[in-house]
Design a protein around this motif. Structure first.
Motif, PDB file in Angstrom:
ATOM      1  N   GLY A 171       0.803  -1.227   0.085  1.00 44.95           N
ATOM      2  CA  GLY A 171       0.036  -0.008  -0.016  1.00 44.95           C
ATOM      3  C   GLY A 171       0.842   1.427  -0.045  1.00 44.95           C
ATOM      4  N   TRP A 172       2.227   1.099  -0.408  1.00 38.29           N
ATOM      5  CA  TRP A 172       2.842   2.414  -0.316  1.00 38.29           C
ATOM      6  C   TRP A 172       2.684   3.154  -1.799  1.00 38.29           C
ATOM      7  CZ3 TRP A 172       6.145   4.956  -3.877  1.00 38.29           C
ATOM      8  CH2 TRP A 172       6.987   5.700  -3.318  1.00 38.29           C
ATOM      9  N   LEU A 173       2.334   4.501  -1.383  1.00 37.47           N
ATOM     10  CA  LEU A 173       2.193   5.528  -2.713  1.00 37.47           C
ATOM     11  C   LEU A 173       2.987   6.735  -2.417  1.00 37.47           C
ATOM     12  CD1 LEU A 173      -1.670   5.273  -2.903  1.00 37.47           C
ATOM     13  CD2 LEU A 173      -0.073   4.316  -4.575  1.00 37.47           C
ATOM     14  N   GLY A 174       3.576   7.119  -3.837  1.00 37.92           N
ATOM     15  CA  GLY A 174       4.466   8.289  -3.615  1.00 37.92           C
ATOM     16  C   GLY A 174       3.609   9.584  -3.383  1.00 37.92           C
ATOM     17  N   TRP A 175       4.207  10.718  -3.728  1.00 35.82           N
ATOM     18  CA  TRP A 175       3.500  11.917  -3.466  1.00 35.82           C
ATOM     19  C   TRP A 175       2.703  12.304  -4.747  1.00 35.82           C
ATOM     20  CZ3 TRP A 175       3.084  14.092   1.075  1.00 35.82           C
ATOM     21  CH2 TRP A 175       3.813  13.948   1.990  1.00 35.82           C
ATOM     22  N   HIS A 176       1.385  12.625  -4.664  1.00 37.36           N
ATOM     23  CA  HIS A 176       0.665  12.997  -5.895  1.00 37.36           C
ATOM     24  C   HIS A 176      -0.283  13.841  -5.386  1.00 37.36           C
ATOM     25  CE1 HIS A 176      -1.146   9.451  -3.834  1.00 37.36           C
ATOM     26  NE2 HIS A 176      -2.344   9.746  -4.583  1.00 37.36           N
ATOM     27  N   TRP A 177      -1.042  14.295  -6.448  1.00 39.80           N
ATOM     28  CA  TRP A 177      -2.717  14.887  -6.167  1.00 39.80           C
ATOM     29  C   TRP A 177      -3.492  13.801  -6.914  1.00 39.80           C
ATOM     30  CZ3 TRP A 177      -3.748  17.080 -10.954  1.00 39.80           C
ATOM     31  CH2 TRP A 177      -2.588  17.894 -11.633  1.00 39.80           C
ATOM     32  N   ASP A 178      -4.698  13.492  -6.574  1.00 36.34           N
ATOM     33  CA  ASP A 178      -5.714  12.685  -6.822  1.00 36.34           C
ATOM     34  C   ASP A 178      -6.107  12.835  -8.283  1.00 36.34           C
ATOM     35  OD1 ASP A 178      -5.690  10.783  -4.815  1.00 36.34           O
ATOM     36  OD2 ASP A 178      -7.270  12.030  -3.659  1.00 36.34           O
ATOM     37  N   GLN A 179      -5.998  11.943  -9.290  1.00 36.10           N
ATOM     38  CA  GLN A 179      -6.351  12.069 -10.424  1.00 36.10           C
ATOM     39  C   GLN A 179      -5.552  12.900 -11.562  1.00 36.10           C
ATOM     40  OE1 GLN A 179     -10.677  10.148  -9.450  1.00 36.10           O
ATOM     41  NE2 GLN A 179     -10.822  11.709 -10.941  1.00 36.10           N
ATOM     42  N   SER A 180      -4.433  13.006 -11.251  1.00 38.37           N
ATOM     43  CA  SER A 180      -3.651  14.179 -12.016  1.00 38.37           C
ATOM     44  C   SER A 180      -3.556  13.489 -13.343  1.00 38.37           C
ATOM     45  CB  SER A 180      -2.018  14.150 -11.384  1.00 38.37           C
ATOM     46  OG  SER A 180      -1.378  12.990 -11.241  1.00 38.37           O
ATOM     47  N   PHE A 181      -3.763  12.211 -13.759  1.00 38.54           N
ATOM     48  CA  PHE A 181      -3.927  11.756 -15.176  1.00 38.54           C
ATOM     49  C   PHE A 181      -5.202  11.833 -15.685  1.00 38.54           C
ATOM     50  CE2 PHE A 181      -4.659   8.611 -11.484  1.00 38.54           C
ATOM     51  CZ  PHE A 181      -5.820   8.153 -12.016  1.00 38.54           C
ATOM     52  N   MET A 182      -5.932  12.608 -15.451  1.00 36.49           N
ATOM     53  CA  MET A 182      -7.276  13.087 -15.918  1.00 36.49           C
ATOM     54  C   MET A 182      -7.308  14.631 -16.097  1.00 36.49           C
ATOM     55  SD  MET A 182      -9.158  10.371 -15.843  1.00 36.49           S
ATOM     56  CE  MET A 182     -10.914  10.682 -15.937  1.00 36.49           C
TER      57      MET A 182
END
Length: 317
Positions: A108-119
């Motif tokens: 369950g490791w996730l790096g830094w992001h904002w949600d749905q940046s690929f949309m």
């Protein structure tokens, strides 16, 4: 009476105190909660998320909900609830790819992001509720991108004004990301080299946006899915994104939440980036997330034809 709060950290967030979420919330309190959210970027309701109904009620304070774009993670009983769960006994678990970070193997490791940046449409925010905290680790990290912009030099602010970043979904966390740990590796082998988990065409977003309510500027970079700066030489783009991502994810400005049962956190997705530290492979963890609908209306598909189709669909809808 004003809303009672206390800071979560020197740089980000407020804990909301004394609000009974098991009952309908009066309009004045809802307005005060929204104002605190805009001002701080992150709100904590400690131990208050004791049911799905409460989470949905809190979510509606911030706007309408929508199902998450990664639809396979949404609950079959309620499409507005995303299930984020890890069970060491479940061989078909969503987080069955494990990573070694800082010498610790994690699920369950996730790096830094904002949600749905690929949309092309960027959701307004999210409400995350912890129904089963991990016995070890499991923290979620948050960083304020308004503060990160303010910490840039004047020369860098001038350099990045008007630049745009191309984003594309990439489930391979050991290559191609900016602002990720240098020592990350896949536990038990290499990640797949072909095929896509989801079919998300590349999109474009500005590198700097302005918070509509306050006029404050945001370093609008999502390190996890950023690929390159549009129109820039690739070597120069990689160097600039590396510098900006390292600046943005500087750990001393992060708030890491150690979860208690039924804690709920609400973050402003247009302003705050987040990450998940993961859990050791023997630890269970379960959380529910709702997604707050929104669009700051400056993202688009890289392919002009797809973007024209998107605009037509929006007019029809």
């Amino acid at each position: 009476m004003g809303l009672e709060t206390r800071p979560l950290s020197p740089d980000l967030g407020l804990e909301v105190l004394g609000v009974d979420l098991s009952r309908d919330i009066d309009p004045a309190t809802q307005t005060a909660i929204r104002d605190a959210w805009i001002d701080s970027g992150l709100l904590l309701f400690r131990g208050a998320g004791t049911s799905d109904d409460i989470q949905m009620r809190v979510s509606r304070i911030f706007g309408d909900m929508e199902p998450a774009a990664t639809a396979d993670m949404n609950s079959p009983d309620n499409p507005y609830l995303m299930v984020l769960a890890y069970d060491p006994d479940d061989t078909k678990a969503r987080f069955n790819r494990h990573y070694v970070v800082d010498g610790i193997t994690r699920a369950g490791w996730l790096g830094w992001h904002w949600d749905q940046s690929f949309m092309p449409t960027i959701v307004r925010g999210a409400v995350l509720r912890m129904t089963h905290p991990a016995a070890e680790m499991g923290e979620t990290g948050f960083i304020d991108a308004i503060g990160a912009y303010d910490r840039l030099s004047d020369a860098m602010k001038a350099r990045i004004e008007g630049l745009e970043v191309v984003y594309e979904f990439n489930p391979d966390f050991v290559s191609g990301q900016f602002g990720f740990p240098r020592d990350i590796s896949v536990y038990g082998g290499s990640p797949p080299t072909s095929g896509k988990m989801y079919d998300f065409p590349p999109v474009v977003h500005p590198l700097v946006i302005t918070q509509q309510e306050t006029g404050r500027k945001v370093l609008k970079l999502s390190p996890m899915h950023a690929r390159y700066i549009l129109g820039m030489d690739r070597a120069e783009s990689d160097a600039l994104l590396t510098e900006l991502a390292d600046h943005l994810v500087e750990d001393r400005f992060a708030y890491y939440h150690s979860w208690g049962r039924d804690d709920m956190l609400v973050w402003d997705n247009w302003r705050v980036i987040h990450s998940a530290r993961g859990v050791p492979l023997h630890c269970r963890r379960r959380a529910m997330r709702t997604t707050i609908m929104g669009d700051y209306k400056v993202g688009r598909y890289l392919d002009p034809a797809l973007d024209r189709d998107r605009k037509v669909k929006r007019l029809v809808d």
